[in-house]
Design a protein around this motif. Structure first.
Motif, PDB file in Angstrom:
ATOM      1  N   PRO E  30      44.121  31.684  47.695  1.00 23.48           N
ATOM      2  CA  PRO E  30      45.218  32.146  46.839  1.00 23.48           C
ATOM      3  C   PRO E  30      46.595  31.874  47.428  1.00 23.48           C
ATOM      4  O   PRO E  30      46.774  31.942  48.650  1.00 23.48           O
ATOM      5  N   ILE E  31      47.524  31.555  46.566  1.00 25.07           N
ATOM      6  CA  ILE E  31      48.915  31.427  46.983  1.00 25.07           C
ATOM      7  C   ILE E  31      49.801  31.623  45.762  1.00 25.07           C
ATOM      8  O   ILE E  31      49.523  31.071  44.695  1.00 25.07           O
ATOM      9  N   THR E  32      50.815  32.439  45.926  1.00 22.08           N
ATOM     10  CA  THR E  32      51.808  32.640  44.889  1.00 22.08           C
ATOM     11  C   THR E  32      52.612  31.350  44.764  1.00 22.08           C
ATOM     12  O   THR E  32      52.917  30.749  45.794  1.00 22.08           O
ATOM     13  N   PRO E  33      52.995  30.908  43.619  1.00 27.34           N
ATOM     14  CA  PRO E  33      52.831  31.477  42.278  1.00 27.34           C
ATOM     15  C   PRO E  33      51.694  30.860  41.480  1.00 27.34           C
ATOM     16  O   PRO E  33      51.851  30.621  40.303  1.00 27.34           O
ATOM     17  N   SER E  34      50.557  30.643  42.123  1.00 27.68           N
ATOM     18  CA  SER E  34      49.424  30.082  41.388  1.00 27.68           C
ATOM     19  C   SER E  34      48.294  31.093  41.224  1.00 27.68           C
ATOM     20  O   SER E  34      47.249  30.784  40.661  1.00 27.68           O
ATOM     21  N   SER E  35      48.493  32.304  41.723  1.00 25.42           N
ATOM     22  CA  SER E  35      47.366  33.231  41.862  1.00 25.42           C
ATOM     23  C   SER E  35      46.699  33.630  40.558  1.00 25.42           C
ATOM     24  O   SER E  35      45.516  33.969  40.550  1.00 25.42           O
ATOM     25  N   GLU E  36      47.416  33.574  39.468  1.00 24.57           N
ATOM     26  CA  GLU E  36      46.754  33.937  38.204  1.00 24.57           C
ATOM     27  C   GLU E  36      45.649  32.952  37.850  1.00 24.57           C
ATOM     28  O   GLU E  36      44.782  33.270  37.038  1.00 24.57           O
ATOM     29  N   VAL E  37      45.693  31.760  38.409  1.00 20.09           N
ATOM     30  CA  VAL E  37      44.618  30.811  38.109  1.00 20.09           C
ATOM     31  C   VAL E  37      43.293  31.358  38.649  1.00 20.09           C
ATOM     32  O   VAL E  37      42.360  31.590  37.876  1.00 20.09           O
ATOM     33  N   PRO E  38      43.175  31.612  39.953  1.00 25.43           N
ATOM     34  CA  PRO E  38      41.905  32.189  40.413  1.00 25.43           C
ATOM     35  C   PRO E  38      41.631  33.562  39.824  1.00 25.43           C
ATOM     36  O   PRO E  38      40.470  33.911  39.577  1.00 25.43           O
ATOM     37  N   GLU E  39      42.659  34.340  39.619  1.00 23.41           N
ATOM     38  CA  GLU E  39      42.413  35.693  39.108  1.00 23.41           C
ATOM     39  C   GLU E  39      41.817  35.641  37.702  1.00 23.41           C
ATOM     40  O   GLU E  39      40.904  36.406  37.375  1.00 23.41           O
TER      41      GLU E  39
END
Ligand SMILES: Cc1ncc(C[n+]2csc(CCOP(=O)(O)OP(=O)(O)O)c2C)c(N)n1
Ligand SMILES: Cc1ncc(C[n+]2csc(CCOP(=O)(O)OP(=O)(O)O)c2C)c(N)n1
Ligand code: SF4
Ligand code: SF4
Ligand code: SF4
Ligand code: SF4
Ligand code: SF4
Ligand code: SF4
Ligand SMILES: [Mg+2]
Ligand SMILES: [Mg+2]
Lengths: 270, 203, 355, 83, 355, 270, 203, 83
Positions: E30-39
């Protein structure tokens, strides 16, 4: 400055007060977070040992990335997980400096596990404090390698399934198994509810203060020191501050039992 | 027709949700909408600012530089008032903002959103609790009124908007919030202060 | 040797050159074809000849290595690491941090054939990676391209000067051929340059403290920092372009090549001149900044045809095209996989072109 | 800045209320219960802790617990009257 | 929603879009600002709606993630990973291996502000890293640049088509703004495409075995492989350039922008047209291959001035310059650090230019 | 094909012969190297279990990078150190496959330590063979994390100084300390001089053959299996082939003691 | 004046060292020299090929495309003969190469280098051992003869070259190798086969 | 290819001498000493192993040790006479 009503400052002596090792800036940490508690403990120990002007803080990436905003020493930022390597680099060319880092469990036990193990194995005279809150705090609550079985995180919405993701990793145990480290300790840092009373015990922070001081002493004597602080992250655990203290001190502390795992130089004996 | 809104306030005031309600409401009406949250460090306390753009056509830029409507939830966020388009409408939370705007080229609505929400105690969590967090829904109602949306016949739509966001455990709060929307709507309708936003703004 | 010359490999010269430039520390993970760099340094570690060489440490990985470099460089020390493509790739995150924190150090990339594991032969396929920032966030490296063992020995010194002057990582982009090539060289007897490092993080000691961080949560802060870096790169761009020319000013066709390929092309130019083809050679010494000004000057002098010779599918040619912006015909000769073009091939291509 | 101490008490705690985030750690940890969260808000929007010399369980002993548990340096000073 | 539309964030749309395109597996750190992808994917994992989504696994690092992607892609599975700058940098070695082994998969880079840790705001500063190969050895990625939540949802499907067609990694280069932006979108109801994978390493099963390796010790072998890759990139270059234009054909000044900046510029074009400035917009949809042909076509139609607007110190502008080769005036407007230029600024710049 | 003089093939039966799991190509390995021995053991076990057509070999980077030239199965190449992660990726989408790698000590215990520990901790059903020759063989003899104290390598020309570089790391011990793995074993693979006689014992290779077979069986039963083979690198140790066997079996074997460290499924009991 | 040499053979035959001797010898004479080893996989067995370029001037290209002299140590490496410049000299190890070259436009020297080296047993390691590894030094001698270097007065130079490469434990082999050089030199001088390389080649 | 077996021995070992690198592992491990390095060279330049049915210590027993220890698949087959 605080003025005590009607009580001239001269009539009082400061038993515990402001520290010049703190910048005096308010923190970004959430209310009740151990990152804040640890910041004070660290500043206090640096001041007690008179090391402020030869200390370099290495910022790790995680909530502790803000540490240099509060701790008033030189500071260098490490890429995520690489603090132990950055510290090694500093110390190898400047052995006269006191070098320490506060790492999160994601930083130290996930992406940076190799750097942690190697620095420990090489017995670098550095000090690492691990804030194990069993989650990725800064990035909004994803699973950490230390997340207990069944815990709900944003990447384990059904609770952590250890059959898929492995059992929680115990960094303290791994480090204690190496020859390199001189001082390896685990402290449950949060205040702890005390049985029936509604009072919470401050043993964690007090034990923490001692451990931080000892860890620095070990470095001064040439050893690698590591203290893991079992901590909380009420925001991402989606608990109230006090609920999170109970969970950390009752549940997490079982998974990550506190104790002095290694003390080659005998600093704890005094 | 296009409307551009900025909602602003402090972390924990439900500013993002408010903007979401507005955007989703627009979409439910068959229009296009774009919502941009505050990104960056403010998300942990401090100022929060969201953009909403709604339009009958595909939306060009989701970025709002000159909002038609600015909704301000706390005093610090009155900083955004200079951005408001001349002739635009400022709705602000008069419970927490003492000082009104200096500008005279805008329409202004003072809505004591926090107080109005707090007054809905009976709809709060069992055992009584602070309902002032529904201040954002009050503002949603105020926005609907300002935008000239007839609330009659829209209650269902509003409830659907809320149902979209209040799911699972949070579903319990739909009642509180839909009442808050009505309260905000009613407040604006009952207090035609300064001047109200022109109907055509959202039509 | 009696006449003060030495005979050594490019990689060894790079190591000794760095020591003579006052190297304080070296951290790296071994990788062919750069391994003689650490091996030479390991031999010289603790030698009384280089008292400033305080630390040699083999890291557990390239990530550890570049992070150690970051740490040591933060204190103001002269630090170097050496690697080859796969290792250089692993260092990109660290390079980005270092550029953002404005840390001066040297990275030697002894380019092997790639992508992936590829093989151990020479290529120039890391050109764009090195010159355009293989890491995230749009920073720039300063990139030097030696073309002889003598330059392998000299460029660590030049590299440190530039690194400390601009507080920026400097890449020495060599290749497997140069690394293994042995030539006679002379080490000039000059004392290592000293650089003031008032920015270093090495204990506050009564002075103001120094925080070296790349985190700027505030957009305006980060924007200011990014603009500052951009200005710095422009400054480097205007002040540090370096190139060599050979018989280029009166040429009809100019070969453009760097590194060992430039030597091969120099030979081709001689042969072409013998065949009465007015050929010349333009050799970029700095690849970043690319010596566009000097190249443009050749166009101004009337050169109309350029043949870019490189060991990749066409990378430097982009910089040549950017420099020339349509003024002049540009041809490409390339070879990959560890192979070198034959000088005779180059001669043939140029002859064909100049007809 | 909270200044709730009575003059010439044996020991005093200064709460820097603008730093306080109302986490209540000091409140629940003080053995004498000398700290309480205020009803009012500080500028950050929190109910800051307030010091009372006479706690629920006794007078402040300058034990320092509140100082050590506070994550926000809001327990600025713990003072004792000079002997 | 009743009318078949959804309302979601760009990152969520990317995740759902990938699932609808038949995603088999996702590995990432995970890494911001991509975290909604795995979430988002974690929520949908094991949902009966996406029976083909067989694996969601959070890796211990970006290195582990890209290596898992390499493994899964080797079997012919549809695999994706998402990250942001620092993580993308760490994946460069793996990207190089994957390109060399010709593995098809998707990497989403949700560009934040950098270099180093930077901040969580939007930037387009990974442009050169993504389009020029941030890793070693001179491979090329195919790079797609969505500019709306709708495209965030659609590009995983397009990405897989291109990835499997060319057996090459595809990068979806988004930014923090697009990742967080919520819009109404429609998922078209089409069945996931199936791709033949006769090359996959998944047990020989009576057939010939498959070895997916990037090692070619023999120089001639490696050279052949490198030339094969180069030819493939040329094929992609000629067949896959994609762009959008808006009011560009009769324009005096054309804005060139991609991603969210293109939307801002579209607005600026409308305003400029209202002010009687003949402005237009050219939006690259593929950043690699860069749509040079369409851009050149505009010059052929008489457009003489171009304003490149981007969130970096000037990266795509290099491709614009390479495409135009001196034919046309090129200006740059840029913003960094998480900030976006105001449409009004762009309008002013264009007005000034068109006077 | 070999023809036995005057002895018609029909009169003999092949007890041990050519394996279809081998490509039949001659190896790049130096004379006497355990990489070669292990290649045969692996091919033999795959053949014995009938797994050739559903096996994927993951090439690591080190001398074993050539493994696919000799082992006749599907193969995928991992970046240096990342084989366990590549294997995890394969296995997660294709649990029906048998996936294994041969890693060097540099590959597995240095650059790839994190990937090794994590795959083990997640209990991935994969098999890893570690060829521990205490040096970086392929790259010409640099220090490895497993290099014993005092050993001369090209990067430790004065002998490894553990005070500077840390003590040799024991991967088997680290893995045995985790919950994940089902089978962890260390075998001293080289033939060993036997006391006074000039005969060498083949116990290492024979034990190796059994361990390889068991490791695969463990994977088939869903477990993570790991066998470390203490090996030689005569070329880079600058010893004759037989000197290197002595050093490995007498000196290295003390540092890395052979044994069955973990056997959750009891495969060794049969 | 420039001379370009290729040495070729098999791993373990000392082909790299031979090229080194030549390059270093040239440098000792005050000239410039460049030596390029075989890089790549061949270094572990298989063919080995080195370039040496020596010149009075700075050397342009260290790459040898058409050598003036080609020294071949084993049969497989006779593959390189087509590269030899017309009029150039081939020196080959006739102990291991049976078949001479087909080309007629070159000068050829057959030197039984392995056998000559093996004959120096008395200078080998104590206890007797194979001295055939000194075949490369024999070839060095042969090269010097072919190049028209007067050996008289150069013994010291040759020894210095060897001393540069045989250091520490290996110093014991200097004697063997310098004798091997002499042997090779003498062999070529005594067997003026075919034609000898013109003096001016290296002058 | 070495073919040094006498016909109709109880067991036989085929050495594929072009694969052999002369490492001598089989030589020193064979309990009967049935293997020796040849005086001659193979194409790779090594002295390959040669099989002799009558070893220094006895006849070949087809124990397979040479097969298992050979790193180069040069011990191609171990055969036994059919009963
Ligand atoms: C290379 C890279 N990958 C991912 C991230 C995103 N990231 C920042 S902090 C963090 C983990 C934070 O968790 P932890 O280390 O436990 O610290 P905490 O905030 O919980 O104290 C991650 C994944 C990053 N900054 N860089
Ligand atoms: C990223 C990267 N770094 C370094 C290398 C160079 N390299 C190749 S193999 C190797 C180590 C080999 O040692 P080991 O893993 O012990 O295997 P061995 O050859 O000894 O069996 C190294 C450092 C590489 N290929 N890639
Ligand atoms: S996110 Fe968690 S760890 Fe970070 S400051 Fe908040 S409570 Fe502490
Ligand atoms: S010093 Fe001790 S007694 Fe006094 S307020 Fe603090 S915790 Fe309570
Ligand atoms: S512990 Fe500190 S921050 Fe928390 S309530 Fe007490 S004074 Fe405030
Ligand atoms: S280098 Fe060492 S490990 Fe590699 S093949 Fe040779 S002996 Fe074996
Ligand atoms: S099979 Fe056994 S006895 Fe026969 S040669 Fe081989 S090792 Fe010796
Ligand atoms: S073990 Fe194999 S390679 Fe070694 S000598 Fe015997 S047959 Fe030859
Ligand atoms: Mg954490
Ligand atoms: Mg090894």
């Amino acid at each position: 400055m605080t003025v005590v009503q009607g009580a001239p400052a001269a009539e009082y002596e400061v038993k515990l007060g402001r520290l010049s090792t703190l910048t005096g800036r308010p923190t970004h940490y959430c209310a009740g977070c151990e990152h804040g508690i640890l910041t004070r403990l660290v500043a206090n120990a640096i001041e007690e040992l008179g090391l402020r002007e030869r200390t370099v803080l290495v910022d790790s990436v995680g909530c502790s990335v803000f540490a240099h905003d509060y701790i008033n020493t030189d500071a260098v930022q490490a890429p995520h997980g690489r603090a132990p390597a950055v510290m090694s680099g500093i110390k190898r060319v400047r052995p006269d400096l006191m070098v320490f880092a506060v790492q999160g469990d994601g930083d130290a036990v996930s992406i940076g596990l190799l750097e942690l193990l190697y620095a420990a194995n090489r017995a670098e005279p550095i000090t690492i404090f691990l804030v194990n809150n069993a989650i990725y705090g800064m990035t909004g609550g994803q699973m950490a390698p230390t997340t207990p079985e069944g815990m709900v995180t944003t990447t384990t919405p059904q609770g952590r399934d250890v059959a898929e993701t492995g059992r929680p990793l115990d960094a303290t145990k791994l480090l204690a198994g190496l020859d390199g480290p001189s001082y390896v300790k685990r402290v449950v840092l949060p205040i702890a509810p005390m049985g029936s009373t509604d009072l919470y015990s401050a043993r964690g922070p007090l034990e923490g203060a001692k451990s931080v001081l000892n860890a620095f002493k070990v470095q001064m004597r040439g050893g690698f020191s590591f203290v893991e602080f079992v901590s909380t992250c009420s925001i991402n655990w989606k608990m109230s501050v006090l609920e999170s203290k109970r969970f950390a001190t009752e549940t997490l502390a079982k998974l990550f039992p506190p104790g002095l795992y290694k003390d080659k130089l005998g600093v704890e004996k005094g | 027709m296009k409307v551009e809104v900025i909602t602003a306030g402090q972390g924990g005031q439900g500013v993002l949700e408010l903007a979401n309600y507005i955007a989703y409401f627009e979409i439910m009406k068959g229009r296009h909408a774009a919502y941009t949250p505050s990104y960056g460090p403010e998300s942990r306390g401090g100022k929060v600012k969201c953009y909403v753009v709604a339009s009958d056509e595909q939306i060009d830029s989701p970025i709002v530089e000159e909002p038609d409507v600015l909704i301000v939830m706390n005093a610090l966020s009155m900083d955004f008032v200079p951005m408001l388009k001349a002739g635009g409408t400022l709705i602000f939370n008069s419970s927490l903002v003492e000082q009104g705007p200096r500008r005279t080229d805008i329409k202004v609505r003072r809505v004591p959103a926090t107080a109005l929400a707090a007054s809905l105690k009976e709809l709060g969590p069992p055992g009584g609790g602070d309902t002032s967090i529904a201040a954002n829904s009050v503002m949603f109602g105020a926005f609907l009124a300002v935008a000239g949306e007839p609330l009659a016949g829209q209650t269902e739509a509003v409830r659907e908007v809320l149902a979209h966001f209040f799911t699972e455990r949070k579903a319990a709060y739909i009642m509180l919030n839909s009442r808050a929307v009505e309260t905000g709507y009613a407040f604006v309708t009952d207090h035609p202060e300064e001047t109200s936003a022109p109907r055509e703004l959202l039509a | 040797m009696m006449d003060g010359r030495d005979f050594m490999k490019g990689n060894e010269a790079l190591a000794i050159g760095a020591l003579k430039a006052g190297l304080n520390a070296y951290f790296a993970y071994p990788i062919t074809p750069s391994s003689e760099v650490p091996e030479t340094l390991a031999r010289e570690f603790k030698s009384p000849e280089y008292p400033e060489f305080r630390m040699f440490l083999q890291a557990a990985s390239e990530l550890e290595a570049i992070s150690m470099v970051i740490g040591a460089a933060s204190t103001g020390a002269k630090v170097m690491t050496a690697t080859s493509g796969p290792g250089f790739s692993l260092k990109q995150e660290g390079m980005s941090y270092a550029a953002a924190m404005e840390l001066p150090f040297l990275v030697a990339d002894v380019n092997r054939a790639g992508p992936g594991l590829g093989n151990l032969g020479p290529e120039q396929s890391d050109y764009l990676q090195a010159t355009r920032g293989g890491g995230h966030g749009g920073y720039r490296n300063i990139v030097l391209a030696p073309n002889s063992v003598q330059e392998m020995a000299a460029f660590p010194g030049l590299g440190f000067s530039l690194a400390f002057k601009y507080r920026n990582p400097v890449v020495i982009l060599a290749d497997a051929f140069l690394g293994q090539l042995k030539e006679d060289i002379v080490f000039p007897k000059i004392a290592p340059e000293r650089f003031p490092t008032p920015w270093a993080a090495s204990g506050a000691r009564g002075a103001e403290r120094h925080v070296l961080a790349s985190l700027h949560l505030d957009f305006e802060d980060q924007s200011r920092h990014a603009e500052h870096l951009a200005r710095k790169y422009e400054e480097v761009e205007s002040a540090e372009q370096r190139s060599d020319s050979y018989m280029a000013s009166d040429a009809d066709v100019v070969l453009v090549a760097y590194g060992v390929v430039a030597r091969l092309c120099r030979r081709a130019v001689k042969e072409l001149r013998e065949r009465r083809v007015r050929a010349g050679l333009f050799r970029p010494v700095t690849l970043s900044p690319f010596p566009s000004n000097d190249l443009k000057a050749l166009v101004d002098k009337g050169v109309k045809k350029f043949v870019v010779v490189e060991l990749n599918a066409g990378q430097m040619i982009l910089d040549v095209r950017l420099a020339l912006e349509g003024r002049g015909q540009i041809e490409s000769v390339h070879k990959m996989g560890g192979l070198l073009p034959a000088a005779s091939d180059v001669v043939r291509r140029v002859e064909a072109l100049s007809k | 800045m909270s200044r709730s101490a009575t003059p010439l008490q044996k020991s005093l705690v200064d709460v820097d209320s603008e730093f306080c985030k109302g986490c209540s750690l000091c409140v629940v940890s003080c053995p004498q219960r000398n700290l309480k969260l205020s009803e009012s808000f500080n500028r950050l929007g929190f109910h800051p802790a307030e010091f009372h010399y006479h706690g629920e369980k006794g007078d402040c002993t300058a034990c320092g617990i509140c100082y050590w548990v506070c994550p926000d340096f809001a327990i600025a000073e713990v003072r004792r009257v000079r002997r």
